[in-house]
Design an enzyme around this catalytic site. Structure first.
Site, PDB file in Angstrom:
ATOM      1  N   ARG A 171      -0.456  23.156  -6.099  1.00  8.68           N
ATOM      2  CA  ARG A 171      -0.582  24.129  -4.941  1.00  8.68           C
ATOM      3  C   ARG A 171       0.614  24.315  -4.123  1.00  8.68           C
ATOM      4  NH1 ARG A 171      -2.101  21.523   0.235  1.00  8.68           N
ATOM      5  NH2 ARG A 171      -3.501  23.363   0.823  1.00  8.68           N
ATOM      6  N   TRP A 178      11.102  17.024   2.427  1.00  8.83           N
ATOM      7  CA  TRP A 178      11.342  15.473   2.122  1.00  8.83           C
ATOM      8  C   TRP A 178      11.174  15.186   0.584  1.00  8.83           C
ATOM      9  CZ3 TRP A 178       8.198  10.678   3.356  1.00  8.83           C
ATOM     10  CH2 TRP A 178       7.237  10.888   3.138  1.00  8.83           C
ATOM     11  N   GLU A 291      -2.271  26.910   6.673  1.00  9.84           N
ATOM     12  CA  GLU A 291      -2.793  26.560   5.232  1.00  9.84           C
ATOM     13  C   GLU A 291      -3.780  25.601   5.115  1.00  9.84           C
ATOM     14  OE1 GLU A 291      -0.067  23.125   6.446  1.00  9.84           O
ATOM     15  OE2 GLU A 291      -0.482  25.415   7.144  1.00  9.84           O
ATOM     16  N   ASP A 324       0.229  12.999   6.150  1.00  9.04           N
ATOM     17  CA  ASP A 324      -0.647  13.760   6.512  1.00  9.04           C
ATOM     18  C   ASP A 324      -2.021  13.859   5.571  1.00  9.04           C
ATOM     19  OD1 ASP A 324       0.902  15.200   5.188  1.00  9.04           O
ATOM     20  OD2 ASP A 324       0.427  17.129   5.885  1.00  9.04           O
ATOM     21  N   GLU A 519       1.174  13.562  -8.042  1.00  6.53           N
ATOM     22  CA  GLU A 519       1.741  13.333  -6.429  1.00  6.53           C
ATOM     23  C   GLU A 519       1.516  11.964  -6.153  1.00  6.53           C
ATOM     24  OE1 GLU A 519       0.225  15.589  -3.468  1.00  6.53           O
ATOM     25  OE2 GLU A 519      -1.855  15.661  -4.162  1.00  6.53           O
TER      26      GLU A 519
END
Length: 598
Positions: A171, A178, A291, A324, A519
């Protein structure tokens, strides 16, 4: 429903700190009345036309935004009450927007090659083969911006940059700040210096345009940044090229970014009768993240308007941190009865990692100016670096814990919980002497974080948030490993290698099993992609690939591909032996692309 007591307390504290938390005082994420604020965004996202809110705000317009907004207003005026049905909204979006992602085209970097020097330094055949796979990922993740984004920027939420980019994947179809630090490190290992330079030039361009680097390549990220790693990217690039002329032409922009953080993200802390200036994340945006629109709207339901704005500013600030979300940001002593994210309070915290990074930035700017012959500016940044080191000691160092801890300045106390970010000054080489480094090593050894075969967990707190246990993230593994590897302590260097070994073996095993790079990963069980958070785990994956290549470059001659997913029990040892025997039988481990036989 009135705001909870803890929100009233937080608002009072915010007022005392001079924050702009009053109703109507905080701006939207950007000025676009399509992608960032306004009735069209509100109605489309509330109708839940898309499984992922990000899809809508990534869709290019078919015509001028003024035309689209006028036609939407006319449609509302023709509809009783102005609230369009889900079918009307779906038809309007289809008529006025293109599908998401079309403004970025696939791109193969011209400096890509399959014969990188790294391969000769990797002793293990399976790791060498996997390094080829990782190197080839740059072609999958390469993108170039459609020229129309430059000529007609009003039709896109994508922020134009002059050079092609490497995206994280999934996505995350655009460039991110970063993420790109670890992507760039991997590119340099792959000898792709031209592509790496292009990424840095893009971020320098963004600093010249906005005064800072936005969180990512969309207008809805415009008013928040991410950990300021651009100067460190320049250092990485220079270590491979010695391109001092590039530095000379652009050092003013590196300094401009530093001043953004000093001018807009500082807080003064009083400790022991002395004042110290440190930095925090502090995004002044009072509307939902476009988003993640409905998540933010639902989270703020039941709060008064002032409290809603303050919560949305906190969520934006957490996004600026890159973490987050995490228990690291939860407000202590005021647990929410609903969603723990309502307890997010980032702006009242001085984070260890942000200040470690800025300490490194000050050191690098001093060094760069020294190399370029600007002695006065070099002296100024050396002084800033010394002041930062003193502040880290006075405010963030906790002697009892033997490590740096985030400081909650609204409550005047440290957050005692374990987070890998607590160790970041070791990586940044800021405020570290040998006795302190030994204490940090003991802090890590005495925690339960080292007991997981799949890597170091981000925290030891299980909350369901993606930056908490049991998730492990490549950039944090890299920071800890490199920090330990730089140490003069043989014990620390041995641990660094051990952590690199287990991380890469897990990455490889998960790649073999799932056919992808992810990720984040789960430290529990037999190795699998991570979970939790606001969206499913994404595959690609830029910074994971970059970290793997850098660790292979650092330890390639010593590393082995033998499974590290077993704990030291006789059952698991037996299972490992069985796996080793089975791996010798052709075909039994599936159709993966690895030379398991022989």
């Amino acid at each position: 429903m009135p705001a909870p007591v803890w929100w009233v307390f937080l608002l009072m504290c915010a007022a005392l700190e001079g924050w702009q938390a009053m109703a109507g005082s905080l701006p939207p994420p950007c000025d676009s009345h399509i992608y960032c604020t306004g009735e069209l965004l509100r109605q489309v996202q509330r109708a839940r036309l898309f499984r992922d809110d990000k899809d809508f705000v990534d869709m290019p317009l078919r015509s001028n935004p003024d035309v689209v907004l006028k036609q939407f207003e006319e449609l509302m005026n023709a509809t009783p009450g102005g609230a369009l049905s889900k079918l009307q909204l779906a038809q309007f979006v289809e008529a006025h927007f293109f599908p998401p992602g079309q403004e970025l085209e696939s791109w193969t970097p011209p400096d890509w090659t399959d014969s990188i020097p790294l391969l000769k330094r990797i002793s293990d055949e399976k790791l060498r083969f996997w390094a080829r796979v990782l190197n080839a990922k740059w072609k999958e993740l390469g993108r170039r911006v459609n020229p129309d984004v430059q000529t007609s920027p009003w039709r896109y939420s994508l922020i134009y940059v002059p050079n092609p980019v490497i995206v994280p994947g999934g996505r995350f179809r655009e460039y991110y700040y970063w993420d790109s630090f670890w992507i760039l490190g991997g590119l340099l290992v792959s000898n792709m210096t031209a592509t790496a330079k292009g990424l840095i030039q893009n971020f320098l361009y963004l600093v010249s345009k906005f005064g800072h680097v936005p969180n990512g390549g969309r207008v809805y990220y415009e008013r928040r940044s991410q950990p300021p790693l651009l100067t460190l990217m320049m250092e990485s690039y220079l270590s491979h090229t010695n391109d001092t002329e590039f530095l000379r032409k652009n050092i003013h922009l590196l300094e401009a970014e530093y001043h953004f953080w000093q001018d807009h993200r500082t807080v003064n802390i009083s400790v022991g009768g002395k004042q110290y200036s440190l930095n925090h994340y502090n995004v002044q945006v009072g509307e939902p993240r476009p988003e993640s629109y409905m998540k933010d709207v639902e989270l703020a339901m039941g709060l008064e308007e002032e409290a809603q704005q303050s919560l949305w500013a906190e969520l934006q600030s957490a996004a600026e941190s890159g973490w987050d979300f995490s228990s690291r940001w939860f407000l202590p002593g005021f647990p929410s009865l609903q969603d723990p994210l309502q307890d997010t309070q980032v702006r009242g915290i001085v984070p260890v990692d942000l200040n470690a990074i800025l300490c490194k930035v000050e050191q690098l700017l001093a060094t760069f100016y020294q190399v370029l012959g600007h002695g006065e500016k070099a002296s100024r940044f050396w002084a800033a670096r010394r002041q930062r080191g003193a502040a880290l000691t006075a405010v963030l160092w906790n002697e009892e814990a033997g490590v740096w801890l985030d400081y909650r300045f609204l409550h005047q106390r440290h957050n005692p919980a374990f987070y890998l970010s607590n160790i970041s000054p070791l990586w940044a080489e800021c405020d570290v002497d040998l006795p302190r480094a030994e204490k940090v090593l003991s802090y890590l050894e005495e925690s339960s974080a080292l007991s997981y075969a799949n890597g170091l967990p981000t925290s030891l707190t299980r909350t369901g948030q993606q930056w908490d246990f049991p998730n492990a993230w490549a950039p944090l593994q890299h920071m800890v490993i490199i920090g330990l590897a730089k140490s003069s302590s043989p014990r620390a260097r041995e641990l660094a290698f051990s952590l690199a070994q287990r991380w890469l073996q897990m990455n490889l095993a998960v790649y073999k099993k799932h056919g992808g790079m992810f990720e984040k990963y789960d430290v529990e069980g037999d190795g699998k992609p991570g979970g939790g958070g606001e969206y499913p785990v994404q595959e690609g994956f830029g910074w994971t690939n970059g970290v793997a290549l850098q660790l292979l470059d650092l330890y390639g001659e010593q590393l082995t591909a033998a499974s590290a997913l077993c704990s030291p029990t006789w059952l698991c040892i037996g299972a490992c032996l069985i796996l080793i025997l089975v791996s010798q039988l052709p075909g039994l481990l599936g159709d993966g692309p690895f030379p398991w036989e022989g």
